[in-house]
Design a protein around this motif. Structure first.
Motif, PDB file in Angstrom:
ATOM      1  N   ALA A   6       0.836  -1.195   0.000  1.00  0.00           N
ATOM      2  CA  ALA A   6       0.000   0.000   0.000  1.00  0.00           C
ATOM      3  C   ALA A   6       0.873   1.248   0.000  1.00  0.00           C
ATOM      4  CB  ALA A   6      -0.926   0.011   1.218  1.00  0.00           C
ATOM      5  N   VAL A   7       0.322   2.329  -0.518  1.00  0.00           N
ATOM      6  CA  VAL A   7       1.000   3.625  -0.524  1.00  0.00           C
ATOM      7  C   VAL A   7       0.031   4.677  -0.001  1.00  0.00           C
ATOM      8  CG1 VAL A   7       2.171   5.385  -1.906  1.00  0.00           C
ATOM      9  CG2 VAL A   7       2.395   2.966  -2.522  1.00  0.00           C
ATOM     10  N   GLY A 114      -2.320  -3.539  -8.273  1.00  0.00           N
ATOM     11  CA  GLY A 114      -2.942  -4.269  -7.180  1.00  0.00           C
ATOM     12  C   GLY A 114      -2.656  -3.733  -5.794  1.00  0.00           C
ATOM     13  N   LEU A 115      -2.068  -2.526  -5.700  1.00  0.00           N
ATOM     14  CA  LEU A 115      -1.775  -1.955  -4.384  1.00  0.00           C
ATOM     15  C   LEU A 115      -2.959  -1.150  -3.868  1.00  0.00           C
ATOM     16  CD1 LEU A 115       1.168  -2.381  -5.688  1.00  0.00           C
ATOM     17  CD2 LEU A 115       1.897  -0.742  -3.955  1.00  0.00           C
ATOM     18  N   ASP A 134     -11.818  10.706  -3.905  1.00  0.00           N
ATOM     19  CA  ASP A 134     -12.624   9.641  -3.314  1.00  0.00           C
ATOM     20  C   ASP A 134     -12.758   8.455  -4.265  1.00  0.00           C
ATOM     21  OD1 ASP A 134     -12.958  11.064  -0.999  1.00  0.00           O
ATOM     22  OD2 ASP A 134     -14.990  11.751  -1.460  1.00  0.00           O
ATOM     23  N   ALA A 135     -12.705   8.722  -5.568  1.00  0.00           N
ATOM     24  CA  ALA A 135     -12.807   7.639  -6.548  1.00  0.00           C
ATOM     25  C   ALA A 135     -11.510   6.851  -6.670  1.00  0.00           C
ATOM     26  CB  ALA A 135     -13.191   8.209  -7.917  1.00  0.00           C
ATOM     27  N   LEU A 136     -10.376   7.482  -6.336  1.00  0.00           N
ATOM     28  CA  LEU A 136      -9.067   6.858  -6.540  1.00  0.00           C
ATOM     29  C   LEU A 136      -8.422   6.364  -5.256  1.00  0.00           C
ATOM     30  CD1 LEU A 136      -7.284   9.202  -9.121  1.00  0.00           C
ATOM     31  CD2 LEU A 136      -8.041   6.854  -9.495  1.00  0.00           C
ATOM     32  N   LEU A 137      -8.688   7.034  -4.148  1.00  0.00           N
ATOM     33  CA  LEU A 137      -7.912   6.825  -2.928  1.00  0.00           C
ATOM     34  C   LEU A 137      -8.795   6.334  -1.788  1.00  0.00           C
ATOM     35  CD1 LEU A 137      -6.087  10.196  -3.424  1.00  0.00           C
ATOM     36  CD2 LEU A 137      -4.944   7.988  -3.548  1.00  0.00           C
ATOM     37  N   ASP A 138      -8.312   5.311  -1.093  1.00  0.00           N
ATOM     38  CA  ASP A 138      -9.052   4.736   0.028  1.00  0.00           C
ATOM     39  C   ASP A 138      -8.051   4.086   0.982  1.00  0.00           C
ATOM     40  OD1 ASP A 138     -11.058   3.775   1.684  1.00  0.00           O
ATOM     41  OD2 ASP A 138     -11.360   1.965   0.472  1.00  0.00           O
ATOM     42  N   ASP A 168       4.901  -1.960   8.080  1.00  0.00           N
ATOM     43  CA  ASP A 168       6.131  -2.167   7.323  1.00  0.00           C
ATOM     44  C   ASP A 168       5.884  -2.545   5.863  1.00  0.00           C
ATOM     45  OD1 ASP A 168       5.186  -4.736   7.729  1.00  0.00           O
ATOM     46  OD2 ASP A 168       7.079  -5.558   8.435  1.00  0.00           O
ATOM     47  N   ARG A 169       4.588  -2.685   5.489  1.00  0.00           N
ATOM     48  CA  ARG A 169       4.244  -2.952   4.096  1.00  0.00           C
ATOM     49  C   ARG A 169       3.586  -1.730   3.441  1.00  0.00           C
ATOM     50  NH1 ARG A 169       6.604  -7.008   1.620  1.00  0.00           N
ATOM     51  NH2 ARG A 169       4.823  -7.113   0.185  1.00  0.00           N
TER      52      ARG A 169
END
Length: 219
Positions: A6-7, A114-115, A134-138, A168-169
């Motif tokens: 995840a980022v 897939g992140l 809101d459409a891209l980020l969660d 850590d991921r």
């Protein structure tokens, strides 16, 4: 193999052009004495500023925008020594800040790989393109909406809880050193954003799929 799952992106200065450019245009347009601005920012936002400065309270939603603008304008002067009009000062300060299409494209690439991709931002009462983010980020974690601010550990923990990914991921990307250090202290990986090419290059080392996508685009 992929090293992160995840980022978390900051907004202003990361998913937009540099905030300093918008500030420079505002200083020139409103004929603000740059030293009065720098002095105020150091007093209210430096790493050794005491808790509860007007900036801190604005970022957590404790201080209203009009309340902050009045305090802020009182600390500023024009180059010829006149008082600064407080009404709308934050809107003018951020007027030159625009979304960076290359960074939003990077968000899309990460999602396609897939992140999980989220937002973690300190707000100065500035508006966000909510439909787009809101459409891209969660999740979308904005300081004034949750009553917490970077670099306090609690806001990173909240973002991690909403992500559901081990610290850590997760890679956190911000353009301010204190927020990067706060993320690392909270167990996240963290990257100081300078520009799109360097950030994308650093991400590609952690997410090999980005290299494959780049090769596919240039082939």
């Amino acid at each position: 193999m992929r090293e992160i799952d995840a980022v978390l992106f900051d907004y202003g200065g990361v998913l937009t052009g540099p905030v300093k450019d918008s500030i420079a245009r505002w200083l020139a347009a409103d004929v603000i004495d740059p030293e009065s601005f720098s002095r105020t920012l150091r007093a209210w936002l430096s790493h050794d500023a005491e808790d509860g400065t007007p900036v801190h309270r604005l970022e957590t939603g404790e201080l209203t925008i009009p309340g902050f603008e009045a305090l802020f304008a009182a600390e500023l002067r024009t180059v010829d020594g006149r008082a600064v009009v407080p009404d709308g000062i934050l809107g003018r300060l951020f007027a030159g800040m625009r979304p960076d299409p290359t960074m939003f494209a990077l968000v899309e690439e990460l999602r396609a790989a897939g992140l999980r991709v989220g937002l973690l931002s300190n707000s100065w009462g500035n508006t966000y393109p909510r439909a787009r983010i809101d459409a891209l980020l969660d999740p979308v974690v904005i300081s004034g909406e949750v009553g917490l601010r970077k670099p306090d550990v609690a806001i990173y923990e909240l973002a991690l809880d909403r992500l559901g990914v081990p610290a850590d991921r997760v890679l956190f990307i911000d353009d301010a050193d204190p927020n990067v250090l706060g993320a690392r202290a909270s167990g996240l990986r963290a990257l100081l954003h300078v520009d799109h090419p360097s950030t994308r290059s650093s991400l590609a080392e952690l997410v090999p799929e980005l290299n494959s996508h780049s090769q596919g685009v240039t082939a």
